[in-house]
Motif scaffolding. Structure first.
Motif, PDB file in Angstrom:
ATOM      1  N   VAL A  56       0.855  -1.193   0.000  1.00  0.00           N
ATOM      2  CA  VAL A  56       0.000   0.000   0.000  1.00  0.00           C
ATOM      3  C   VAL A  56       0.886   1.235   0.000  1.00  0.00           C
ATOM      4  CG1 VAL A  56      -1.773   1.298   1.243  1.00  0.00           C
ATOM      5  CG2 VAL A  56      -1.807  -1.221   1.278  1.00  0.00           C
ATOM      6  N   THR A  57       0.618   2.154  -0.914  1.00  0.00           N
ATOM      7  CA  THR A  57       1.375   3.401  -1.031  1.00  0.00           C
ATOM      8  C   THR A  57       0.446   4.582  -0.828  1.00  0.00           C
ATOM      9  OG1 THR A  57       2.963   2.423  -2.572  1.00  0.00           O
ATOM     10  CG2 THR A  57       2.818   4.822  -2.534  1.00  0.00           C
ATOM     11  N   VAL A  58       0.848   5.497   0.033  1.00  0.00           N
ATOM     12  CA  VAL A  58       0.077   6.718   0.299  1.00  0.00           C
ATOM     13  C   VAL A  58       0.877   7.914  -0.187  1.00  0.00           C
ATOM     14  CG1 VAL A  58      -0.963   8.185   2.065  1.00  0.00           C
ATOM     15  CG2 VAL A  58      -1.061   5.682   2.289  1.00  0.00           C
ATOM     16  N   GLU A  62       4.119  16.249  -2.159  1.00  0.00           N
ATOM     17  CA  GLU A  62       5.336  15.606  -2.668  1.00  0.00           C
ATOM     18  C   GLU A  62       5.783  14.431  -1.803  1.00  0.00           C
ATOM     19  OE1 GLU A  62       6.620  18.732   0.281  1.00  0.00           O
ATOM     20  OE2 GLU A  62       5.117  18.556  -1.320  1.00  0.00           O
ATOM     21  N   GLN A  63       4.957  14.021  -0.833  1.00  0.00           N
ATOM     22  CA  GLN A  63       5.337  12.963   0.101  1.00  0.00           C
ATOM     23  C   GLN A  63       4.697  11.633  -0.280  1.00  0.00           C
ATOM     24  OE1 GLN A  63       3.781  14.847   3.581  1.00  0.00           O
ATOM     25  NE2 GLN A  63       5.632  16.045   3.974  1.00  0.00           N
ATOM     26  N   THR A  64       5.502  10.565  -0.273  1.00  0.00           N
ATOM     27  CA  THR A  64       5.019   9.226  -0.592  1.00  0.00           C
ATOM     28  C   THR A  64       5.650   8.224   0.357  1.00  0.00           C
ATOM     29  OG1 THR A  64       4.722   9.743  -2.944  1.00  0.00           O
ATOM     30  CG2 THR A  64       4.907   7.419  -2.350  1.00  0.00           C
ATOM     31  N   TRP A  75      -3.315  -2.097   7.736  1.00  0.00           N
ATOM     32  CA  TRP A  75      -2.068  -1.385   7.471  1.00  0.00           C
ATOM     33  C   TRP A  75      -2.142   0.012   8.083  1.00  0.00           C
ATOM     34  CZ3 TRP A  75      -2.828   3.143   4.863  1.00  0.00           C
ATOM     35  CH2 TRP A  75      -4.003   3.243   4.089  1.00  0.00           C
ATOM     36  N   ARG A  76      -0.967   0.578   8.315  1.00  0.00           N
ATOM     37  CA  ARG A  76      -0.876   1.929   8.881  1.00  0.00           C
ATOM     38  C   ARG A  76       0.403   2.579   8.387  1.00  0.00           C
ATOM     39  NH1 ARG A  76       1.133   5.016  13.095  1.00  0.00           N
ATOM     40  NH2 ARG A  76      -0.369   6.379  14.178  1.00  0.00           N
ATOM     41  N   ILE A  77       0.292   3.866   8.049  1.00  0.00           N
ATOM     42  CA  ILE A  77       1.422   4.636   7.519  1.00  0.00           C
ATOM     43  C   ILE A  77       1.426   5.998   8.206  1.00  0.00           C
ATOM     44  CG2 ILE A  77       2.085   6.024   5.490  1.00  0.00           C
ATOM     45  CD1 ILE A  77       1.561   3.649   3.745  1.00  0.00           C
ATOM     46  N   GLU A  78       2.607   6.571   8.377  1.00  0.00           N
ATOM     47  CA  GLU A  78       2.709   7.960   8.835  1.00  0.00           C
ATOM     48  C   GLU A  78       3.473   8.764   7.796  1.00  0.00           C
ATOM     49  OE1 GLU A  78       4.283   8.748  12.667  1.00  0.00           O
ATOM     50  OE2 GLU A  78       2.517   7.956  13.732  1.00  0.00           O
ATOM     51  N   LEU A  79       2.856   9.848   7.339  1.00  0.00           N
ATOM     52  CA  LEU A  79       3.545  10.815   6.491  1.00  0.00           C
ATOM     53  C   LEU A  79       4.154  11.894   7.375  1.00  0.00           C
ATOM     54  CD1 LEU A  79       0.896  11.274   3.633  1.00  0.00           C
ATOM     55  CD2 LEU A  79       2.975   9.885   3.557  1.00  0.00           C
ATOM     56  N   PRO A  80       5.238  12.525   6.934  1.00  0.00           N
ATOM     57  CA  PRO A  80       5.868  13.573   7.742  1.00  0.00           C
ATOM     58  C   PRO A  80       4.917  14.747   7.984  1.00  0.00           C
ATOM     59  CG  PRO A  80       7.320  12.861   5.957  1.00  0.00           C
ATOM     60  CD  PRO A  80       5.973  12.261   5.683  1.00  0.00           C
ATOM     61  N   PRO A  81       5.137  15.483   9.072  1.00  0.00           N
ATOM     62  CA  PRO A  81       4.304  16.661   9.351  1.00  0.00           C
ATOM     63  C   PRO A  81       4.399  17.688   8.223  1.00  0.00           C
ATOM     64  CG  PRO A  81       5.637  16.078  11.259  1.00  0.00           C
ATOM     65  CD  PRO A  81       6.151  15.259  10.115  1.00  0.00           C
ATOM     66  N   ARG A  82       3.319  18.460   8.067  1.00  0.00           N
ATOM     67  CA  ARG A  82       3.297  19.524   7.067  1.00  0.00           C
ATOM     68  C   ARG A  82       2.842  20.825   7.723  1.00  0.00           C
ATOM     69  NH1 ARG A  82       3.792  18.493   1.863  1.00  0.00           N
ATOM     70  NH2 ARG A  82       2.720  20.442   1.347  1.00  0.00           N
ATOM     71  N   ARG A  83       3.312  21.923   7.185  1.00  0.00           N
ATOM     72  CA  ARG A  83       2.845  23.225   7.652  1.00  0.00           C
ATOM     73  C   ARG A  83       1.455  23.504   7.085  1.00  0.00           C
ATOM     74  NH1 ARG A  83       8.247  27.065   6.799  1.00  0.00           N
ATOM     75  NH2 ARG A  83       9.592  25.961   8.307  1.00  0.00           N
ATOM     76  N   THR A  84       0.849  24.579   7.603  1.00  0.00           N
ATOM     77  CA  THR A  84      -0.453  24.989   7.100  1.00  0.00           C
ATOM     78  C   THR A  84      -0.417  25.134   5.581  1.00  0.00           C
ATOM     79  OG1 THR A  84      -0.889  26.215   9.137  1.00  0.00           O
ATOM     80  CG2 THR A  84      -2.215  26.786   7.213  1.00  0.00           C
ATOM     81  N   SER A  88      -5.770  23.226  -2.358  1.00  0.00           N
ATOM     82  CA  SER A  88      -6.564  22.012  -2.528  1.00  0.00           C
ATOM     83  C   SER A  88      -5.740  20.963  -3.265  1.00  0.00           C
ATOM     84  CB  SER A  88      -7.841  22.330  -3.317  1.00  0.00           C
ATOM     85  OG  SER A  88      -8.563  21.154  -3.603  1.00  0.00           O
ATOM     86  N   ARG A  89      -5.534  19.809  -2.630  1.00  0.00           N
ATOM     87  CA  ARG A  89      -4.703  18.754  -3.217  1.00  0.00           C
ATOM     88  C   ARG A  89      -5.431  17.413  -3.197  1.00  0.00           C
ATOM     89  NH1 ARG A  89       0.574  20.708  -3.455  1.00  0.00           N
ATOM     90  NH2 ARG A  89       1.073  22.423  -2.010  1.00  0.00           N
ATOM     91  N   GLU A  90      -4.897  16.474  -3.995  1.00  0.00           N
ATOM     92  CA  GLU A  90      -5.394  15.105  -3.969  1.00  0.00           C
ATOM     93  C   GLU A  90      -4.586  14.275  -2.972  1.00  0.00           C
ATOM     94  OE1 GLU A  90      -5.370  13.464  -7.890  1.00  0.00           O
ATOM     95  OE2 GLU A  90      -7.257  14.448  -8.443  1.00  0.00           O
ATOM     96  N   PHE A  91      -5.264  13.366  -2.322  1.00  0.00           N
ATOM     97  CA  PHE A  91      -4.671  12.427  -1.380  1.00  0.00           C
ATOM     98  C   PHE A  91      -4.903  11.040  -1.968  1.00  0.00           C
ATOM     99  CE2 PHE A  91      -4.387   9.813   2.374  1.00  0.00           C
ATOM    100  CZ  PHE A  91      -3.535  10.478   3.253  1.00  0.00           C
ATOM    101  N   VAL A  92      -3.828  10.333  -2.315  1.00  0.00           N
ATOM    102  CA  VAL A  92      -3.958   9.111  -3.108  1.00  0.00           C
ATOM    103  C   VAL A  92      -3.426   7.911  -2.336  1.00  0.00           C
ATOM    104  CG1 VAL A  92      -3.379   7.972  -5.288  1.00  0.00           C
ATOM    105  CG2 VAL A  92      -3.713  10.460  -5.221  1.00  0.00           C
ATOM    106  N   VAL A  93      -4.206   6.835  -2.305  1.00  0.00           N
ATOM    107  CA  VAL A  93      -3.813   5.572  -1.693  1.00  0.00           C
ATOM    108  C   VAL A  93      -3.880   4.506  -2.781  1.00  0.00           C
ATOM    109  CG1 VAL A  93      -4.314   3.876   0.092  1.00  0.00           C
ATOM    110  CG2 VAL A  93      -4.744   6.305   0.528  1.00  0.00           C
TER     111      VAL A  93
END
Length: 227
Positions: A56-58, A62-64, A75-84, A88-93
């Motif tokens: 599974v890829t999230v 620019e983070q994957t 399954w469980r994944i953590e992406l790095p923190p992001r600033r405010t 509007s972006r897409e979130f893809v799994v």
């Protein structure tokens, strides 16, 4: 009262229908959806279900990150923190299938929990002229709301029932009334996208929001957990 929420949604799972985690396609709990707000400056926790061993890829911005489902198909994944980020972006799994969530932003997520004072929707006060005017002018694309549908359960649940709504004159009446005015004020002062998660039920005591194990292992609360 309202409390800031980072990546933890455990309290939501106490009141919602249980689902079977086994599934052929990769999927996410309902708390992840179009229009959601991710908590800024905290690791972005993402979880769900897939076939055991499935890759599974999230991806977000620019983070994957990639992981594999365990033997139970979880399954469980953590992406790095992001600033405010109000872009509007897409979130893809991606697994054997692809789940694409649209219009995702990063800001502050607040849990709105309590009794009837927090569960009542803004539309309940539509007869009040000032509220009617506020709802008619409620064009706040960066204020979003997830309303948890009520469901009592004896055990912690795996999923929630509800949907993310973007604040418009057509949807604002479905927002938590307290949360709507709170979010409007905070957004006006900070410009940070606001996500509200309402998980509240009138006349409930705090004991009803705790697991039976917690109640039984807390001497002063044991009578509430005994069957």
């Amino acid at each position: 009262m309202s409390k800031p929420l980072g990546c933890v949604f455990a309290v939501l799972f106490l009141v919602l229908p249980r689902v079977d985690p086994a599934c052929a396609d990769v999927r996410l709990p309902k708390i992840f959806g179009d229009g959601m707000v991710l908590q800024r400056e905290k690791p972005i926790a993402v979880w769900g279900w897939a076939d055991p061993g499935e890759s599974v890829t999230v991806s977000f911005a620019e983070q994957t990150t990639t992981t594999a489902a365990n033997g139970d198909g979880r399954w469980r994944i953590e992406l790095p923190p992001r600033r405010t980020d109000d872009t509007s972006r897409e979130f893809v799994v991606r697994g054997k299938n692809t789940v694409t969530l649209k219009d995702v932003v990063v800001g502050d997520v607040w849990l709105c929990s309590g009794q009837s004072n927090m569960s009542i929707s803004a539309g309940h006060f539509f007869a009040v002229p000032e509220v009617k005017q506020d709802l008619a002018a409620a064009r706040f694309p960066l204020i979003r709301h997830f309303g948890v549908q009520e469901h009592f359960a004896d055990e912690i649940q795996d999923d929630v029932a509800g949907e993310w709504l973007t604040c418009t004159p057509q949807t604002a009446s479905r927002f938590c009334a307290v949360g709507f005015y709170f979010a409007r004020k905070v957004y006006a002062e900070t410009g940070v996208p606001i996500g509200l998660i309402r998980s509240a039920k009138g006349s409930t005591t705090i004991e009803l929001w705790l697991s039976q194990a917690t109640l039984l292992n807390t001497p002063s609360l044991e009578p509430y957990g005994a069957k």
